[in-house]
Design an enzyme around this catalytic site. Structure first.
Site, PDB file in Angstrom:
ATOM      1  N   TRP A  15     -47.834  -0.013  45.155  1.00 13.67           N
ATOM      2  CA  TRP A  15     -46.769   0.509  46.211  1.00 13.67           C
ATOM      3  C   TRP A  15     -46.502  -0.423  47.209  1.00 13.67           C
ATOM      4  O   TRP A  15     -47.506  -1.068  47.756  1.00 13.67           O
ATOM      5  CB  TRP A  15     -47.610   1.933  46.764  1.00 13.67           C
ATOM      6  CG  TRP A  15     -46.284   2.958  47.163  1.00 13.67           C
ATOM      7  CD1 TRP A  15     -45.850   3.823  46.711  1.00 13.67           C
ATOM      8  CD2 TRP A  15     -45.906   2.601  48.735  1.00 13.67           C
ATOM      9  NE1 TRP A  15     -45.018   4.212  47.517  1.00 13.67           N
ATOM     10  CE2 TRP A  15     -45.011   3.817  48.835  1.00 13.67           C
ATOM     11  CE3 TRP A  15     -46.167   1.764  49.713  1.00 13.67           C
ATOM     12  CZ2 TRP A  15     -44.084   3.987  49.927  1.00 13.67           C
ATOM     13  CZ3 TRP A  15     -45.344   1.913  50.756  1.00 13.67           C
ATOM     14  CH2 TRP A  15     -44.523   3.028  50.949  1.00 13.67           C
TER      15      TRP A  15
ATOM     16  N   GLU B  10     -51.104  -6.658  56.984  1.00 17.00           N
ATOM     17  CA  GLU B  10     -52.055  -5.558  56.476  1.00 17.00           C
ATOM     18  C   GLU B  10     -51.882  -5.373  54.864  1.00 17.00           C
ATOM     19  O   GLU B  10     -50.603  -5.531  54.580  1.00 17.00           O
ATOM     20  CB  GLU B  10     -51.510  -4.326  57.032  1.00 17.00           C
ATOM     21  CG  GLU B  10     -52.108  -3.009  56.421  1.00 17.00           C
ATOM     22  CD  GLU B  10     -51.366  -1.839  57.139  1.00 17.00           C
ATOM     23  OE1 GLU B  10     -50.674  -1.969  58.194  1.00 17.00           O
ATOM     24  OE2 GLU B  10     -51.709  -0.815  56.740  1.00 17.00           O
TER      25      GLU B  10
ATOM     26  N   ARG C  43     -44.972  -2.957  64.538  1.00 18.00           N
ATOM     27  CA  ARG C  43     -44.937  -3.350  62.796  1.00 18.00           C
ATOM     28  C   ARG C  43     -43.730  -3.554  62.376  1.00 18.00           C
ATOM     29  O   ARG C  43     -42.791  -2.538  62.817  1.00 18.00           O
ATOM     30  CB  ARG C  43     -45.700  -2.367  62.128  1.00 18.00           C
ATOM     31  CG  ARG C  43     -45.832  -2.584  60.741  1.00 18.00           C
ATOM     32  CD  ARG C  43     -46.092  -1.299  59.725  1.00 18.00           C
ATOM     33  NE  ARG C  43     -44.974  -0.592  59.394  1.00 18.00           N
ATOM     34  CZ  ARG C  43     -45.048   0.371  58.447  1.00 18.00           C
ATOM     35  NH1 ARG C  43     -46.203   0.805  58.214  1.00 18.00           N
ATOM     36  NH2 ARG C  43     -43.712   0.866  58.380  1.00 18.00           N
TER      37      ARG C  43
ATOM     38  N   ASP D 269     -46.870  -4.819  57.083  1.00 19.07           N
ATOM     39  CA  ASP D 269     -47.803  -4.465  56.249  1.00 19.07           C
ATOM     40  C   ASP D 269     -47.137  -4.756  54.679  1.00 19.07           C
ATOM     41  O   ASP D 269     -45.952  -4.318  54.371  1.00 19.07           O
ATOM     42  CB  ASP D 269     -47.406  -2.959  56.338  1.00 19.07           C
ATOM     43  CG  ASP D 269     -48.530  -1.863  55.565  1.00 19.07           C
ATOM     44  OD1 ASP D 269     -48.777  -0.719  55.834  1.00 19.07           O
ATOM     45  OD2 ASP D 269     -49.028  -2.290  54.375  1.00 19.07           O
TER      46      ASP D 269
ATOM     47  N   ARG E  98     -59.204  -0.220  58.551  1.00 17.07           N
ATOM     48  CA  ARG E  98     -57.868   0.741  58.783  1.00 17.07           C
ATOM     49  C   ARG E  98     -58.110   2.137  58.429  1.00 17.07           C
ATOM     50  O   ARG E  98     -57.116   2.915  58.399  1.00 17.07           O
ATOM     51  CB  ARG E  98     -56.697   0.224  57.927  1.00 17.07           C
ATOM     52  CG  ARG E  98     -56.034  -1.043  58.452  1.00 17.07           C
ATOM     53  CD  ARG E  98     -55.130  -0.948  59.473  1.00 17.07           C
ATOM     54  NE  ARG E  98     -53.701  -0.322  59.101  1.00 17.07           N
ATOM     55  CZ  ARG E  98     -53.062   0.597  59.924  1.00 17.07           C
ATOM     56  NH1 ARG E  98     -53.884   1.326  60.836  1.00 17.07           N
ATOM     57  NH2 ARG E  98     -51.989   1.042  59.244  1.00 17.07           N
TER      58      ARG E  98
ATOM     59  N   TYR F 119     -38.234  -1.511  51.889  1.00 20.73           N
ATOM     60  CA  TYR F 119     -39.557  -1.295  51.261  1.00 20.73           C
ATOM     61  C   TYR F 119     -40.473  -0.765  52.458  1.00 20.73           C
ATOM     62  O   TYR F 119     -40.205  -1.248  53.541  1.00 20.73           O
ATOM     63  CB  TYR F 119     -40.072  -2.294  50.516  1.00 20.73           C
ATOM     64  CG  TYR F 119     -41.283  -3.104  51.271  1.00 20.73           C
ATOM     65  CD1 TYR F 119     -40.955  -4.057  52.190  1.00 20.73           C
ATOM     66  CD2 TYR F 119     -42.706  -2.809  51.023  1.00 20.73           C
ATOM     67  CE1 TYR F 119     -42.107  -4.683  52.910  1.00 20.73           C
ATOM     68  CE2 TYR F 119     -43.513  -3.553  51.637  1.00 20.73           C
ATOM     69  CZ  TYR F 119     -43.272  -4.433  52.463  1.00 20.73           C
ATOM     70  OH  TYR F 119     -44.266  -5.083  53.184  1.00 20.73           O
TER      71      TYR F 119
ATOM     72  N   HIS G 137     -48.290  -3.651  51.901  1.00 23.59           N
ATOM     73  CA  HIS G 137     -48.332  -2.490  50.978  1.00 23.59           C
ATOM     74  C   HIS G 137     -49.181  -2.715  49.528  1.00 23.59           C
ATOM     75  O   HIS G 137     -48.645  -2.351  48.688  1.00 23.59           O
ATOM     76  CB  HIS G 137     -47.231  -1.697  50.690  1.00 23.59           C
ATOM     77  CG  HIS G 137     -46.783  -0.814  52.023  1.00 23.59           C
ATOM     78  ND1 HIS G 137     -45.757  -1.048  52.917  1.00 23.59           N
ATOM     79  CD2 HIS G 137     -47.435   0.281  52.470  1.00 23.59           C
ATOM     80  CE1 HIS G 137     -45.597  -0.102  53.691  1.00 23.59           C
ATOM     81  NE2 HIS G 137     -47.028   0.658  53.608  1.00 23.59           N
TER      82      HIS G 137
ATOM     83  N   GLU H 150     -52.328   2.698  65.507  1.00 26.42           N
ATOM     84  CA  GLU H 150     -51.193   2.918  64.771  1.00 26.42           C
ATOM     85  C   GLU H 150     -50.593   4.368  65.271  1.00 26.42           C
ATOM     86  O   GLU H 150     -51.469   5.194  65.216  1.00 26.42           O
ATOM     87  CB  GLU H 150     -50.919   3.045  63.355  1.00 26.42           C
ATOM     88  CG  GLU H 150     -49.609   3.102  62.728  1.00 26.42           C
ATOM     89  CD  GLU H 150     -49.891   3.152  61.088  1.00 26.42           C
ATOM     90  OE1 GLU H 150     -50.916   3.174  60.588  1.00 26.42           O
ATOM     91  OE2 GLU H 150     -48.883   2.847  60.541  1.00 26.42           O
TER      92      GLU H 150
ATOM     93  N   GLU I 126     -56.499   1.600  54.779  1.00 25.22           N
ATOM     94  CA  GLU I 126     -56.016   2.979  54.738  1.00 25.22           C
ATOM     95  C   GLU I 126     -56.121   3.896  53.585  1.00 25.22           C
ATOM     96  O   GLU I 126     -56.069   4.713  53.596  1.00 25.22           O
ATOM     97  CB  GLU I 126     -54.514   2.905  55.381  1.00 25.22           C
ATOM     98  CG  GLU I 126     -53.405   2.262  54.178  1.00 25.22           C
ATOM     99  CD  GLU I 126     -52.016   2.348  54.380  1.00 25.22           C
ATOM    100  OE1 GLU I 126     -51.766   2.028  55.756  1.00 25.22           O
ATOM    101  OE2 GLU I 126     -51.196   2.976  54.091  1.00 25.22           O
TER     102      GLU I 126
END
Ligand code: CS2
Ligand code: MG
Length: 404
Positions: free
Chosen positions: A404, A238, A147, A212, A285, A159, A214, A341, A264
């Site tokens: 986030w 992601e 990743r 990702d 996830r 980030y 986020h 992961e 996630e």
């Protein structure tokens, strides 16, 4: 068999972990991870005050019934705190059941569907040269999928990398208040395709590259990014947009073939209903720890499999070795495994949580110890007490709080 003790153990071997330990009248013990990064004490209270006392006297073999009792019986359902607490009970009972059978947990989940579990690691850098070094370091460690996350020109924070700032100063993980990071989506959208181009130029077209976002993009921005990354063939993009708005992924899906990974922060199958039935994502996830345990995550995996969606269990450093082990037993058993992961843990965490799972040559295996294959050194855990720690909070340049 009866449960005679249920205790919550909080420890901080470099970062906070919350563990439930269940003991039976036959001397068997089971562990479950209940770590909710930045909100650990909320789960401690839920577990210690409202769940652990209810476990005493129950038959630990009745895993499904206990799960339903804690989920439906609480009246207040879903949510990360509730589901982390229920997950810890569920995993601890699977640990006990597998130990009682003298088998590694995966054998109770249908046995092995593969010989080993492909992992991906994290490569982060303040800038592209640092990122390239980080990718090289993961490859040297044996990872075969990475990743990639970098800083964004003009932004202070790197980030998605909680412990680094753009000037290289280390961010204290433990702090009494969340750090504030800065964000600029346009700068990020302009920057990221060049990052992928540089990594592809350095490492070639075949290395699986994950990224990702986020939750930081609007659906159309996510569609734009997915399309801009297509020439570099990412393994996945992601959390491209806050997926509580599941329908938003319809727009993203219309514009790009970049594979999408979501979930996630999800904690029940209801969070995925549209995403899975409309084929809007390619990977689910959720972590065992945040989805209510092995029991519901196995069910989710089977639901996803009906739509050719694969698993990619969340495995950052804030999933404890107990939660990691539970994931690996599921990874070995389910047919629609995608990738795992694996950010790894500190050496001290490995001492607090001695475990049978292994990482070698880019792959993981849960081991064949009875149960989860993880134990908890309570004396060492007690020597490293809880320390307040938060995920950063993200603000735009004008000060607006952002996803986030
Ligand atoms: C990230 C996580 O690993 C990931 O995919 O999204 O590092 C996430 O930021 C943390 O686990 C949140 O606690
Ligand atoms: Mg993520």
């Amino acid at each position: 068999m009866k449960i005679v003790d249920a205790r919550v153990i909080v420890t901080c071997p470099g970062r906070n972990f919350v563990t439930l330990k269940v003991t039976t009248d036959e001397g068997l013990t089971g562990l479950g991870d209940a770590t909710l990064n930045g909100r650990e004490q909320a789960v401690v209270g839920y577990l210690a005050e409202h769940v652990a006392p209810l476990l005493i006297g129950l038959d630990p073999h009745r895993i499904e019934d206990t799960w339903q009792y804690l989920y439906r019986g609480a009246y207040w359902r879903r949510g990360p705190v509730t589901m982390a607490a229920i997950a810890a009970v569920d995993v601890a009972l699977w640990d006990v059941k597998a130990k009682a059978a003298g088998l590694p947990l995966y054998q109770l989940l249908g046995g092995a569907s593969r010989e080993r579990i492909r992992a991906y690691g994290h490569a982060d850098g303040r800038d592209v040269p640092e990122l390239l070094d980080a990718v090289r370091a993961r490859l040297d460690q044996g990872y075969r999928a990475v990743r990639i996350q970098t800083g964004v020109p003009g932004l202070k924070a790197v980030y998605g990398v909680h412990d680094t700032t753009a000037d290289g100063s280390a961010v204290p993980h433990q702090q009494a208040r969340p750090l504030v990071e800065d964000w600029d989506t346009d700068a990020y959208l302009r920057h990221l395709p060049g990052v992928f181009e540089a990594v592809r130029a350095e490492f070639g077209p075949e290395l699986p590259l994950l990224h990702d976002a986020h939750h930081r993009l609007t659906p159309i921005q996510a569609a734009r990014l997915g399309r801009d990354l297509e020439p570099y063939r990412p393994f996945w993009l992601e959390d491209c947009t806050p997926a509580e708005n599941q329908e938003a992924l319809r727009l993203v899906r219309r514009h790009t073939t970049t594979p999408l990974a979501v979930g996630e922060v999800f904690n029940t199958v209801h969070d995925y209903q549209t995403l899975i039935t409309e084929q809007l994502i390619d990977y689910v996830r959720s972590a065992v720890t945040h989805f209510g345990g092995v029991t519901p995550l196995r069910k989710l995996s089977d639901f996803a499999a009906q739509h050719q969606i694969k698993t990619a269990i969340h495995g950052p450093e804030d999933i404890s070795p107990v939660g990691t082990a539970a994931a690996l037993h599921l990874d070995l058993a389910v047919h629609n495994f995608g990738i795992q992961e694996y950010a790894g843990h500190s050496p001290l965490a490995g001492e607090v949580f001695p475990h049978a799972y292994t990482f070698a040559d880019g792959h993981l295996h849960p081991g064949d110890a009875p149960g989860l294959g993880v134990e908890l050194d309570e004396a060492l855990a007690a020597a490293h007490p809880y320390r307040p720690a938060y995920l950063p909070v993200n603000r735009l340049r004008d000060g607006t709080v952002h996803d986030w």
